[in-house]
Design a protein around this motif. Sequence first.
Motif, PDB file in Angstrom:
ATOM      1  N   SER A 217      36.219  29.181  19.349  1.00  0.00           N
ATOM      2  CA  SER A 217      34.852  29.089  20.111  1.00  0.00           C
ATOM      3  C   SER A 217      34.114  28.563  19.326  1.00  0.00           C
ATOM      4  O   SER A 217      33.720  28.416  18.091  1.00  0.00           O
ATOM      5  CB  SER A 217      34.574  30.418  20.420  1.00  0.00           C
ATOM      6  OG  SER A 217      35.546  31.016  21.203  1.00  0.00           O
ATOM      7  N   LYS A 218      32.996  27.968  20.137  1.00  0.00           N
ATOM      8  CA  LYS A 218      31.917  27.458  19.593  1.00  0.00           C
ATOM      9  C   LYS A 218      30.832  28.570  18.890  1.00  0.00           C
ATOM     10  O   LYS A 218      31.269  29.789  19.177  1.00  0.00           O
ATOM     11  CB  LYS A 218      30.860  26.597  20.705  1.00  0.00           C
ATOM     12  CG  LYS A 218      31.340  25.312  21.325  1.00  0.00           C
ATOM     13  CD  LYS A 218      30.544  24.722  22.256  1.00  0.00           C
ATOM     14  CE  LYS A 218      30.871  23.312  22.567  1.00  0.00           C
ATOM     15  NZ  LYS A 218      31.992  23.615  23.586  1.00  0.00           N
ATOM     16  N   LYS A 219      30.026  28.033  17.886  1.00  0.00           N
ATOM     17  CA  LYS A 219      29.362  29.152  17.379  1.00  0.00           C
ATOM     18  C   LYS A 219      27.933  29.050  18.036  1.00  0.00           C
ATOM     19  O   LYS A 219      27.430  28.265  18.651  1.00  0.00           O
ATOM     20  CB  LYS A 219      29.064  28.947  15.850  1.00  0.00           C
ATOM     21  CG  LYS A 219      30.587  28.654  15.337  1.00  0.00           C
ATOM     22  CD  LYS A 219      31.639  29.897  15.560  1.00  0.00           C
ATOM     23  CE  LYS A 219      32.861  29.632  15.059  1.00  0.00           C
ATOM     24  NZ  LYS A 219      33.797  28.654  15.545  1.00  0.00           N
ATOM     25  N   ILE A 220      27.127  30.292  17.943  1.00  0.00           N
ATOM     26  CA  ILE A 220      25.637  30.266  18.563  1.00  0.00           C
ATOM     27  C   ILE A 220      24.773  29.011  18.112  1.00  0.00           C
ATOM     28  O   ILE A 220      24.258  28.287  18.943  1.00  0.00           O
ATOM     29  CB  ILE A 220      24.929  31.525  18.237  1.00  0.00           C
ATOM     30  CG1 ILE A 220      25.543  32.510  18.581  1.00  0.00           C
ATOM     31  CG2 ILE A 220      23.639  31.190  18.543  1.00  0.00           C
ATOM     32  CD1 ILE A 220      25.237  34.089  18.390  1.00  0.00           C
ATOM     33  N   GLY A 221      25.058  28.560  16.865  1.00  0.00           N
ATOM     34  CA  GLY A 221      24.035  27.366  16.303  1.00  0.00           C
ATOM     35  C   GLY A 221      24.492  26.238  16.863  1.00  0.00           C
ATOM     36  O   GLY A 221      23.605  25.333  16.482  1.00  0.00           O
ATOM     37  N   HIS A 222      25.708  26.012  17.479  1.00  0.00           N
ATOM     38  CA  HIS A 222      26.065  24.655  18.200  1.00  0.00           C
ATOM     39  C   HIS A 222      25.043  24.412  19.289  1.00  0.00           C
ATOM     40  O   HIS A 222      24.756  23.327  19.669  1.00  0.00           O
ATOM     41  CB  HIS A 222      27.406  24.668  18.581  1.00  0.00           C
ATOM     42  CG  HIS A 222      28.671  24.836  17.425  1.00  0.00           C
ATOM     43  ND1 HIS A 222      29.528  25.387  17.368  1.00  0.00           N
ATOM     44  CD2 HIS A 222      28.643  23.876  16.169  1.00  0.00           C
ATOM     45  CE1 HIS A 222      30.161  25.159  16.281  1.00  0.00           C
ATOM     46  NE2 HIS A 222      29.618  24.352  15.417  1.00  0.00           N
ATOM     47  N   MET A 223      24.847  25.441  19.799  1.00  0.00           N
ATOM     48  CA  MET A 223      24.107  25.530  21.309  1.00  0.00           C
ATOM     49  C   MET A 223      22.268  25.673  21.229  1.00  0.00           C
ATOM     50  O   MET A 223      21.993  25.637  22.244  1.00  0.00           O
ATOM     51  CB  MET A 223      24.813  26.420  22.166  1.00  0.00           C
ATOM     52  CG  MET A 223      26.319  26.462  22.261  1.00  0.00           C
ATOM     53  SD  MET A 223      26.903  24.767  22.687  1.00  0.00           S
ATOM     54  CE  MET A 223      26.304  24.577  24.427  1.00  0.00           C
ATOM     55  N   THR A 224      22.069  26.192  20.006  1.00  0.00           N
ATOM     56  CA  THR A 224      20.776  26.592  20.076  1.00  0.00           C
ATOM     57  C   THR A 224      19.937  25.677  18.784  1.00  0.00           C
ATOM     58  O   THR A 224      20.530  25.129  17.884  1.00  0.00           O
ATOM     59  CB  THR A 224      20.564  28.159  19.659  1.00  0.00           C
ATOM     60  OG1 THR A 224      21.237  28.457  18.502  1.00  0.00           O
ATOM     61  CG2 THR A 224      21.156  28.861  20.648  1.00  0.00           C
ATOM     62  N   ALA A 225      18.425  25.935  18.977  1.00  0.00           N
ATOM     63  CA  ALA A 225      17.348  25.171  17.929  1.00  0.00           C
ATOM     64  C   ALA A 225      17.800  23.942  17.648  1.00  0.00           C
ATOM     65  O   ALA A 225      17.983  23.184  18.509  1.00  0.00           O
ATOM     66  CB  ALA A 225      17.558  26.169  16.835  1.00  0.00           C
ATOM     67  N   LYS A 226      18.077  23.691  16.225  1.00  0.00           N
ATOM     68  CA  LYS A 226      18.269  22.356  15.880  1.00  0.00           C
ATOM     69  C   LYS A 226      20.005  21.723  15.934  1.00  0.00           C
ATOM     70  O   LYS A 226      20.214  20.652  15.360  1.00  0.00           O
ATOM     71  CB  LYS A 226      17.972  22.259  14.351  1.00  0.00           C
ATOM     72  CG  LYS A 226      16.243  22.461  14.392  1.00  0.00           C
ATOM     73  CD  LYS A 226      15.544  21.286  15.061  1.00  0.00           C
ATOM     74  CE  LYS A 226      13.880  21.662  14.619  1.00  0.00           C
ATOM     75  NZ  LYS A 226      13.296  20.761  15.600  1.00  0.00           N
ATOM     76  N   GLY A 227      20.733  22.875  16.427  1.00  0.00           N
ATOM     77  CA  GLY A 227      22.384  22.415  16.375  1.00  0.00           C
ATOM     78  C   GLY A 227      22.555  21.200  17.097  1.00  0.00           C
ATOM     79  O   GLY A 227      23.188  20.238  16.926  1.00  0.00           O
ATOM     80  N   PRO A 228      22.129  21.309  18.492  1.00  0.00           N
ATOM     81  CA  PRO A 228      22.538  20.167  19.407  1.00  0.00           C
ATOM     82  C   PRO A 228      21.794  18.719  18.845  1.00  0.00           C
ATOM     83  O   PRO A 228      22.487  17.676  18.982  1.00  0.00           O
ATOM     84  CB  PRO A 228      21.808  20.455  20.796  1.00  0.00           C
ATOM     85  CG  PRO A 228      21.868  21.863  20.661  1.00  0.00           C
ATOM     86  CD  PRO A 228      21.294  22.214  19.342  1.00  0.00           C
ATOM     87  N   ALA A 229      20.840  18.631  18.219  1.00  0.00           N
ATOM     88  CA  ALA A 229      20.235  17.461  17.610  1.00  0.00           C
ATOM     89  C   ALA A 229      21.077  16.884  16.253  1.00  0.00           C
ATOM     90  O   ALA A 229      20.877  15.793  15.913  1.00  0.00           O
ATOM     91  CB  ALA A 229      18.907  17.781  17.305  1.00  0.00           C
ATOM     92  N   ASN A 230      21.906  17.881  15.849  1.00  0.00           N
ATOM     93  CA  ASN A 230      22.486  17.442  14.539  1.00  0.00           C
ATOM     94  C   ASN A 230      23.803  17.580  14.530  1.00  0.00           C
ATOM     95  O   ASN A 230      24.386  17.323  13.505  1.00  0.00           O
ATOM     96  CB  ASN A 230      21.706  18.431  13.197  1.00  0.00           C
ATOM     97  CG  ASN A 230      20.706  18.108  12.824  1.00  0.00           C
ATOM     98  OD1 ASN A 230      20.441  17.153  12.198  1.00  0.00           O
ATOM     99  ND2 ASN A 230      19.795  18.915  13.179  1.00  0.00           N
TER     100      ASN A 230
END
Length: 534
Positions: A217-230
Amino acid sequence: MTELLTAAQMRAIEQAAIDAGELTGLELMERAGRGVVEAIFEEWPELDRRGASPSRSPGYLGPDEGKPLRAVVLCGPGNNGGDGFVVARLLHELGWEIDVFLYGDPEKLPSDARKNYERWADQGIVKVYSINPPPLVDEYLKLPNKIDLIVDGLFGTGLTRPLQGVFTLLAEAEIRSLLRKHSVRVAAIDTPSGLCADSGRVIGQIITADLTVTFHSKKIGHMTAKGPANCGVVRTKPIGLRSSEGDEIVRLVDPEGELHPKDTPSNKYAHGHALILSGGSSKTGAARLAARGALRVGAGLVTLGVPLSAQMEVASQVTAVMIQRVEGADDLSGVLLDERLNTLCLGPGLGLERARELVPVVLDAKRATVLDADALTAFADDPSALFAQLHEKCVLTPHGGEFARLFPDLSEKLAAMPTKGPAYSKVDAARDAAKRAGCVILFKGPDTVIAAPNGRCSINAAVYERAVPWLATAGSGDVLAGFIAGLLARGLEPMQAAEMAAWLHVECARSFGPGLIAEDLPEQLPKVLKQMNI
């Protein structure tokens, strides 16, 4: 809904499978490595030279295609590094030239990672460098010599401290630009090194990826804050684990089965009556947007409560939305004697003084209530006075600034530079706020987080393929408040209404496209609902 995990939750799921005898750690690592290779070839088919078709035989290859592809695999001191060794071995078996770099001491690798390190080292093809102390990056990576792919297996979800060492050079803008110039792809295993998997926040520096391959499963960090930009493109690969249950698991908003069509014969009152309170003259636009949203999303009736000074202004602008004079607290108390008014919405364009007067009356009625904008800011000097009046049927919809006014300590924690992981996240902040307020909090943003007092939490992320930057337009939040009010009027529970409204809000923006203004959002609802078979 799709689960979004923390690093600890992912480890617990893996350990449960191992303890149950369903899989071994080595099998999980092998599946993860194979998943990374599959994802790389899916994302960049030009790197996949498997097969024996004529177009791939030497006689048909172009001058560059005839050369072996080269990958640099960066392995860290934990199991993420073990995944990296698997990737290196699998790519080498497919004819790639591989350079493997280990950041750390091979003697200290975890058991499964050590075994995969040894499997790679036993091939004796490329020396594994133990980078401690680190050499210069240009000496070992030989930039800008030909590299087709960099695989980042340094830290992944195991990051607990700032990214350090030689490979921080890969986080620098100049090196990143150099990689792009030479068409070097960067694939991260689980998360880009430097990204906190639990929060999407950057700890120190970050090696930005073009592709991130995660597991189960995706992790929370993939979808929040700076995750999508990196993260670049995120692909999720199954590795044979079971899904989890429980309110502690954060989930991506998924509207399937949440909203039902009006398919039974009834009158308009069966679908609820929402009262939306407006500000005075020249301050009615926001409330009218909310009212239009509530009506379009399916409330049976919507009434705007307006002061005398604004009645003619509003009357000239609305048709299906009704008008009721609400001058002050006494008028509002009288209007609320009608128990068919089952949902209340106030805040958009209300004005601070009017909000301070009317919010207590609304909350005392103990009906489904949406508080937005001025209804939140009016209590910035004493948030506890608001919290004391809230009840479980309320939904608060703060953006970042409003959240900071109501929950300054939580906002301060969220804004602080993280020095270790897991970092305090927007999910943490929304959950803490919901518990303190005793009601649902919809914390707005591209990564909207919706939390209930019992810990249930979901994310409606307008990122990656759902990104809608044109939704950042005046009045869009007012429409969202109206969507929530309309769904509450229809009988949805607060958490359910907030999730559905946030999802529809993004889908309406996607349906319209660039050039969107707030007035366009409600008018996209019929099309979006039809696509949902509602």
